[in-house]
Design an enzyme around this catalytic site. Sequence first.
Site, mmCIF file in Angstrom:
data_model
loop_
_atom_site.group_PDB
_atom_site.id
_atom_site.type_symbol
_atom_site.label_atom_id
_atom_site.label_comp_id
_atom_site.label_asym_id
_atom_site.label_seq_id
_atom_site.Cartn_x
_atom_site.Cartn_y
_atom_site.Cartn_z
ATOM 1 N N ARG B 296 -8.779 0.288 30.705
ATOM 2 C CA ARG B 296 -9.160 1.699 30.580
ATOM 3 C C ARG B 296 -8.304 2.418 29.544
ATOM 4 N NH1 ARG B 296 -11.038 3.237 36.854
ATOM 5 N NH2 ARG B 296 -12.999 2.117 36.583
ATOM 6 N N TYR B 440 -18.278 1.898 29.048
ATOM 7 C CA TYR B 440 -17.736 0.689 29.715
ATOM 8 C C TYR B 440 -16.346 0.888 30.331
ATOM 9 C CZ TYR B 440 -15.920 -1.037 25.035
ATOM 10 O OH TYR B 440 -15.313 -1.217 23.845
ATOM 11 N N GLU B 441 -15.937 -0.064 31.113
ATOM 12 C CA GLU B 441 -14.710 0.045 31.935
ATOM 13 C C GLU B 441 -14.763 1.265 32.851
ATOM 14 O OE1 GLU B 441 -13.128 -2.465 31.976
ATOM 15 O OE2 GLU B 441 -13.547 -3.359 30.036
ATOM 16 N N GLY B 442 -15.914 1.530 33.407
ATOM 17 C CA GLY B 442 -16.097 2.691 34.270
ATOM 18 C C GLY B 442 -16.602 3.856 33.448
ATOM 19 N N GLN B 447 -14.636 7.965 35.903
ATOM 20 C CA GLN B 447 -13.246 8.337 35.617
ATOM 21 C C GLN B 447 -12.939 9.706 36.225
ATOM 22 O OE1 GLN B 447 -11.381 6.058 34.187
ATOM 23 N NE2 GLN B 447 -13.135 4.748 33.738
#
Lengths: 593, 593
Positions: B296, B440-442, B447
């Site tokens: 992240r 991406y990555e959440g 977030q």
Amino acid sequence: MPSYKAPVEDVLFLLNDVFEMSRYANLPGFADATPDVVEAILGEAAKLCENTLAPLNRVGDLEGCTRHADGSVTPPKGFKAAFDAYAQGGWIGLSAEPAYGGQGLPYTLGAVMNEFSSAANMAFSMYPGLTMGAMAAIQVHGSDEQKQTYLPKMIEGRWTGTMNLTEPHCGTDLGLLKTKAVPNGDGSYAISGQKIFISAGEHDMSENIVHLVLARIEGAPAGVKGISLFIVPKFNLNADGSVGARNGVTCGSIEHKMGIHGNSTCVMNYDGATGFLIGEMNGGLKAMFVMMNEARLGVAIQGLAQSEVAYQNAVAYAKDRLQGRALSGVKASDKPADPIIVHPDVRRNLLTIRAFNEAARALVLWVALQSDVAHRSGDEKAIQVADDLLGLMTPVLKGVLTDVGFDNTVRAQQVFGGHGYIGEWGMEQFVRDARIAMIYEGANGIQALDLVGRKLPANGGRAVMAFFNEVGAFLKENSGGDAGLAPFLGSLKQGLEHLQKATMWFMQNAMAKPDNAGAGSHDYMHLFGNVAMNYMWARIAKVALTRKGDPAMDAKLAVGRFYVERIAPETVAHLSRITAGADALMALPAEAF
Amino acid sequence: MPSYKAPVEDVLFLLNDVFEMSRYANLPGFADATPDVVEAILGEAAKLCENTLAPLNRVGDLEGCTRHADGSVTPPKGFKAAFDAYAQGGWIGLSAEPAYGGQGLPYTLGAVMNEFSSAANMAFSMYPGLTMGAMAAIQVHGSDEQKQTYLPKMIEGRWTGTMNLTEPHCGTDLGLLKTKAVPNGDGSYAISGQKIFISAGEHDMSENIVHLVLARIEGAPAGVKGISLFIVPKFNLNADGSVGARNGVTCGSIEHKMGIHGNSTCVMNYDGATGFLIGEMNGGLKAMFVMMNEARLGVAIQGLAQSEVAYQNAVAYAKDRLQGRALSGVKASDKPADPIIVHPDVRRNLLTIRAFNEAARALVLWVALQSDVAHRSGDEKAIQVADDLLGLMTPVLKGVLTDVGFDNTVRAQQVFGGHGYIGEWGMEQFVRDARIAMIYEGANGIQALDLVGRKLPANGGRAVMAFFNEVGAFLKENSGGDAGLAPFLGSLKQGLEHLQKATMWFMQNAMAKPDNAGAGSHDYMHLFGNVAMNYMWARIAKVALTRKGDPAMDAKLAVGRFYVERIAPETVAHLSRITAGADALMALPAEAF
């Protein structure tokens, strides 16, 4: 694959109930546009856009346009048949003069068709769109003979049109343009030069292409005062008006663009091509602005259109995609997860888009009606008021609807998570296509400058005062009415105050220091758009409040409330940026960037 | 073609002067990182990124990755040689443990290299980036044998790594995942299922690929509590650790993406592939989060990186492109027009980007230093404070730096007018590449929810109180100091008040009604980012004010002033949206969308 459903109901609500189109029945063409006729027309428009144009949107993106070795260009598969259907439906001449084969219906209806077709297939809609822009210039500035020669064929869709302004070294600053026009001695000119970014510049969908080209007649004054507008047909015309030999204009290449791949955006090379002056010698800029103004509204509508189609698909996905559980407790206990529309942040994205779409659509129709009044009324005073508002609102709509429209395609894409980034889902195409609308027909920075530098001060601020008076009168008339209207009036009042303060600040600070105008222009444009949309929401809410219990009207009130609570508050940040002035922008020397 | 110059000077200024990295010399690895060593390392990093990676950026976009009939994948031309150079430079193991061949240098320096390489070539940088993410998980959760087996090869770049989380029906909600793990009886598992969106999933740049795969062991509990993490090598290993026969994992297809074409984003099919449990059984989510947290921050840096490279190219264009004249009078009378950098609105675009870039870079380094303290300090209290801040700031950075970073690529593209829309200029690639970082990555909505729903309330709000205390102490210490600091402190004080009010509002309103947290989470994240960047600007300005007259420092003060006047005021709109609560979002029934 994404789908599209034209928002016919919403348009009818706005035309009939909010703007009471019947009040305009005395204007030419409006008497024919009775509610049932309008409904039938929009039904046909929806059918064409949903069933014929929308299915070609992704094909057009993937396939793009192909330039062959001989300079000819083939648009994506299916585009020619779709164009024929569009032309045969009479859509190109919908609001064109009956004398040349047009239907003479309100421009306002054309604006609606523009939204539907741009939402269904933006790249496609530019082929008829550019044709209509060229028609507008010929209509206003062409000689009788030119009108007779070109308009009927263009209205039929047998010939299409283009606008040729930009050159490699000049876009915004047309004073720099170099394309030459040399008199041939027979009244025609030999046009030579290179134009870039020419939408619909070359293709095989029509028998001829009518290029409108800005060029500089030999010996003309430097700068914008020496520019003239020419008609340069792809094929020269025989004496009887039929298509003859090829003219000296060719497509040199197709631009590699981020989006709108289905439109053939060309580099056009003019090599002694035969051209005909349209309008006054050295009056090209003025003639071009007829096209530009109409085109700017058209581009504003593209912003709304992409936002609308992106919204529809994001909603469908949000109702379908199961992921996680509602914060307030399980909603779909029969399913492994809740549909993501239960999540407040997904709703925030969706409502941000929708609160814009419905107000922007109202704004487009309101301004389109001004355009109809300005061009069709017999009443001088009415014309002046309408023309003032049209001129004032055009840069606001172009800048705001395309900036926010683009942002909204990004928001809608976000709802899809990773799938939004994948071509097959179609969301990323909306983003790529919508992006151009912020740039062409005058980049949005130019719109902002046009608003602050030209439209505001024109005639002693007459146009903006008229806007303030109209909104002020609405506030006064409706205060003390339905309590449900109070939040709309409250935020509108505050927004109007911010807008008036900002306007006053320019009056006091931009005369002596023009950079103060440039420094605040972007924020002023968005502040103006915010207040104008708030005004639209207040007018919509006023009608909706009289029909509470109708689900469509309750939805209007809910979405409007979102606007008031979440979008209207941005005016304060705009105002504070505007009144910060230019100093912080101009302090850094160019070499320190 | 766009170019890139790594901002080495700015990083050195931040590390040495603003954050006084020498204060951390007692941490393992920091003693070696003296200012001259750091300068030398960053010089090498810059060289690799500018000369080797940047020239491949457009090639990678145009060529993309090719999947062959046998499932093998070829990355764009030049990528393999560049990867070899990257690995041979020791960059993969820059901050990895010396015991496995790493250099043990601060993670902070790795974050800097991440910025440089992502700016030069985002699609390329993901190959080593994913490898480092996988290394982090093995480092923390792997057995000694697993570390010995995998880490040295990965540090050398002979083997690369991937993260396999997403499945077609589950991204955010990993509890839904279906990939199965069946015990083979010999301690290994047979892994079967399909994973999508797997970055660097298949390619020929390394001898082996170490897939980290989330799967559900037969009989495991439902939901996230039944997920385990597995190591699944592309090639099984022989007893001596060398590469053996092919494992049952293949690339089914390459995703058709909006951008980062140079990275092979794959659909990966696991068909009884041999996998090895890493970490605890059913503890996969926890193990995965080690990768996720590092990833992240890495993605946050991508947002900054794309914003930086887009800025650099927009500045070059704005200085070069002649168009129109300055509002304040002709600036380049020897030229046919002034360079467009004279126009306030162009400067507004550029400064909006730069005011973000420089503060975001500071924020990244500040948080990276917390990460180094949290992972390397021997002082329990220092670890706790640093870990709290790291956890709190990770979602803020991921969400804000990628949202604003993307917006900034769009702003930079706008400076180019029509040319920004054309592939050859390279600006539209920055937009397309940057877009994925918001997803991406959440996705950024996740977030925001992580920030508001988990990080804020954790340990009774200990982390956010620490942030408030740090900023509050800074305000107190510096009030009454250099008068030039006053505007920075003034806007920081106001922003902090807004942030505290918003935090308080959540405490009072989100417990009873969790939708209030979700409804305000996006604005809270951006409010937090705004204040954190204002804090960074105040710290930068404090140093810059001691060196007035130095052009670089005067530029810092000018750009910082722009932040204070133009960006800081947004906090008020965020606060007003947050305190509007969830009602307007939840009022509309799902079927009315």
